[in-house]
Design an enzyme around this catalytic site. Structure first.
Site, short mmCIF file in Angstrom:
data_model
loop_
_atom_site.label_atom_id
_atom_site.label_comp_id
_atom_site.label_asym_id
_atom_site.label_seq_id
_atom_site.Cartn_x
_atom_site.Cartn_y
_atom_site.Cartn_z
N ASP A 133 0.82 -1.32 0.09
CA ASP A 133 -0.09 0.00 -0.03
C ASP A 133 1.01 1.23 0.04
O ASP A 133 1.93 1.34 0.69
CB ASP A 133 -0.82 0.09 1.20
CG ASP A 133 -2.10 1.02 1.13
OD1 ASP A 133 -3.09 0.73 0.87
OD2 ASP A 133 -1.74 2.21 1.43
N ILE A 134 0.50 2.41 -0.87
CA ILE A 134 1.26 3.41 -1.05
C ILE A 134 0.89 4.36 0.07
O ILE A 134 -0.21 4.53 0.57
CB ILE A 134 1.16 4.16 -2.27
CG1 ILE A 134 1.53 3.39 -3.33
CG2 ILE A 134 2.09 5.43 -2.35
CD1 ILE A 134 1.27 3.90 -5.04
N ASN A 154 -2.68 13.17 -4.13
CA ASN A 154 -3.80 13.52 -4.75
C ASN A 154 -4.29 14.93 -4.28
O ASN A 154 -4.42 15.84 -5.10
CB ASN A 154 -5.00 12.51 -4.39
CG ASN A 154 -4.90 11.28 -5.35
OD1 ASN A 154 -4.22 11.40 -6.56
ND2 ASN A 154 -5.58 10.47 -5.00
N GLU A 190 -4.77 2.43 -4.56
CA GLU A 190 -3.10 2.39 -4.47
C GLU A 190 -2.67 1.25 -3.57
O GLU A 190 -1.82 1.26 -2.91
CB GLU A 190 -2.94 3.64 -3.86
CG GLU A 190 -3.85 4.32 -2.72
CD GLU A 190 -3.65 3.65 -1.49
OE1 GLU A 190 -4.69 2.77 -1.15
OE2 GLU A 190 -2.76 3.92 -0.64
N ASP A 239 -2.30 9.44 -10.39
CA ASP A 239 -2.16 8.56 -11.52
C ASP A 239 -1.09 8.13 -11.85
O ASP A 239 -0.66 7.07 -12.29
CB ASP A 239 -3.30 8.87 -12.67
CG ASP A 239 -4.66 8.76 -12.45
OD1 ASP A 239 -5.13 8.09 -11.16
OD2 ASP A 239 -5.72 9.01 -13.15
P1 GH3 Z 1 -1.84 5.29 4.27
O1 GH3 Z 1 -0.41 5.69 4.41
O2 GH3 Z 1 -2.46 5.11 5.57
O3 GH3 Z 1 -2.23 4.37 3.09
O4 GH3 Z 1 -2.58 6.66 3.73
P2 GH3 Z 1 -3.38 6.84 2.27
O5 GH3 Z 1 -3.53 8.27 2.23
O6 GH3 Z 1 -2.55 5.99 1.43
O7 GH3 Z 1 -4.81 5.93 2.37
P3 GH3 Z 1 -6.03 6.33 2.00
O8 GH3 Z 1 -6.77 4.74 1.87
O9 GH3 Z 1 -6.70 7.13 3.00
O10 GH3 Z 1 -6.13 6.85 0.57
C1 GH3 Z 1 -5.92 6.45 -0.63
C2 GH3 Z 1 -6.24 7.18 -1.54
O11 GH3 Z 1 -6.10 6.73 -2.80
C3 GH3 Z 1 -7.71 7.41 -1.56
C4 GH3 Z 1 -8.16 7.49 -2.85
O12 GH3 Z 1 -8.69 8.85 -3.29
C5 GH3 Z 1 -6.88 7.26 -3.71
N1 GH3 Z 1 -7.08 6.49 -5.20
C6 GH3 Z 1 -7.63 5.36 -5.09
N2 GH3 Z 1 -7.54 5.03 -6.49
C7 GH3 Z 1 -6.94 6.20 -6.99
C8 GH3 Z 1 -6.70 6.16 -8.43
O13 GH3 Z 1 -7.02 5.31 -9.30
N3 GH3 Z 1 -5.91 7.26 -8.92
C9 GH3 Z 1 -5.67 8.23 -8.05
N4 GH3 Z 1 -5.31 9.23 -8.36
N5 GH3 Z 1 -6.11 8.19 -6.60
C10 GH3 Z 1 -6.68 6.88 -6.19
MG MG Z 2 -2.26 4.02 1.09
MG MG Z 3 -5.07 2.03 0.79
MG MG Z 4 -5.24 3.37 3.25
#
Ligand code: GH3
Ligand code: MG
Ligand code: MG
Ligand code: MG
Length: 323
Positions: free
Chosen positions: A199-200, A207, A242, A216
């Protein structure tokens, strides 16, 4: 949502598109070493089609490899073996889907059998009735257009169904099937299967600060780094958002952990270039590692363990690997 979009697009391909068969006019290759005879057949067809004539088998095969909708082949030609040419057309990758109508002499029953065995689509007996010729040609061309259409769409839908459109990695659905097959093998005493849940870190911040498009870009760049750090037999997958999973056949927990560490360093070690190189972003990831354990283990349980380990990596401060 992404799943729904993808399946909507897929349905659009099948249900939304019109099968444009149009008229049955097409490019027809007439093969006969009797040039006058070939020209007569071509003339009959030229009202609604674009016929080309070839009198030599080698040239005929070459022309057939260009875009041809139908081949009318004289199997009673004197200068070459028509049945042999039909067999070549059927076995060549580039021509195997082109319909062939074999023209046979009125009294050639054994040749008819042979031609059908080779896989010609239709037989026309001499003397040729122009109207019958036209009707049979039309039927074959229509059939080819329709099967081409089905084949193209099937290939496209199969590809769409197993691929993540943003990164080009395989998707979760594809992974599920592969993982189950591998886990069955492992449970039956085969080699262990390792898996990573990645997980990123703080992806939302990327974003929020730079926009979804840059988010993206980061996902695409990450996918490239991920794929270049696993073996060809490993399966890197975009699991959703992500989050990524790598399924690794024949991989113990130790080895999986080492690979995870390598991937982590390859991400954290050099910044991601985005916005055409204008911006450099530091990206880190958290990885949970698991491997199959014994005959009672299931792929779902292994994924759950890797997922839990990934959350543990988050709570210990991110940018780390936990097994
Ligand atoms: P954590 O370190 O806890 O993982 O924090 P985080 O911010 O990475 O985790 P969170 O799950 O809160 O946020 C993930 C975000 O990824 C939220 C969502 O809008 C974004 N996301 C999901 N799919 C895509 C995509 O295809 N493109 C983009 N640009 N953003 C995406
Ligand atoms: Mg994340
Ligand atoms: Mg996540
Ligand atoms: Mg998360």
């Amino acid at each position: 949502l992404r799943e729904r979009e993808a399946s909507g697009r897929r349905m659009g391909v099948i249900a939304g598109a019109h099968v444009r068969l149009g008229g049955a006019g097409g490019r027809i290759l007439v093969v006969d070493d009797h040039i006058r005879q070939a020209q007569r057949v071509a003339a009959e067809l030229s009202v609604e089609h674009r016929p080309v004539v070839e009198t030599e088998p080698d040239k005929a095969l070459l022309t057939a490899k260009g875009a041809v909708d139908l081949i009318i082949l004289n199997t009673a030609a004197r200068g070459f073996d028509g049945l042999r040419l039909a067999a070549q057309i059927r076995s060549d990758e580039q021509t195997r889907n082109v319909p062939v109508i074999a023209v046979v002499d009125f009294d050639e029953r054994p040749k008819v059998m042979k031609a059908l065995e080779i896989g010609v689509n239709d037989i026309l007996a001499r003397p040729i009735d122009p109207q019958e010729l036209a009707a049979r040609a039309r039927t074959q061309i229509r059939r080819k257009r329709y099967t081409d259409y089905l084949r193209d769409n099937l290939d496209q839908s199969l590809e769409l169904a197993v691929t993540d459109q943003l990164t080009g990695l395989h998707n979760r659905r594809y992974m599920q099937g592969r993982l189950e097959a591998l886990a069955r093998r492992a449970a039956a005493g085969g080699e262990p299967v390792g898996c990573l849940v990645i997980d990123i870190d703080h992806f939302k911040k990327i974003n929020d600060s730079f926009g979804h498009e840059v988010g993206d870009e980061v996902l695409r760049e990450f996918a490239v780094r991920l794929a270049s750090n696993v073996r060809a037999i490993d399966l890197p997958v975009r699991y959703g958002g992500e989050e990524f999973v790598v399924v690794m056949p024949d991989t113990s927990l130790d080895v999986a952990q080492r690979i995870a560490e390598r991937i982590r360093l390859h991400v954290a070690g050099s910044p991601f270039r985005v916005l055409g190189g204008e911006e450099l972003l530091s990206v880190t990831i958290s990885i949970g590692v698991a491997a199959t354990a014994g005959a009672d283990d299931t792929p779902q349980a292994m994924l759950r363990r890797a997922d839990a380990a990934m959350y543990e990596a988050k709570s210990q401060g991110r940018n780390r690997v936990i097994a």
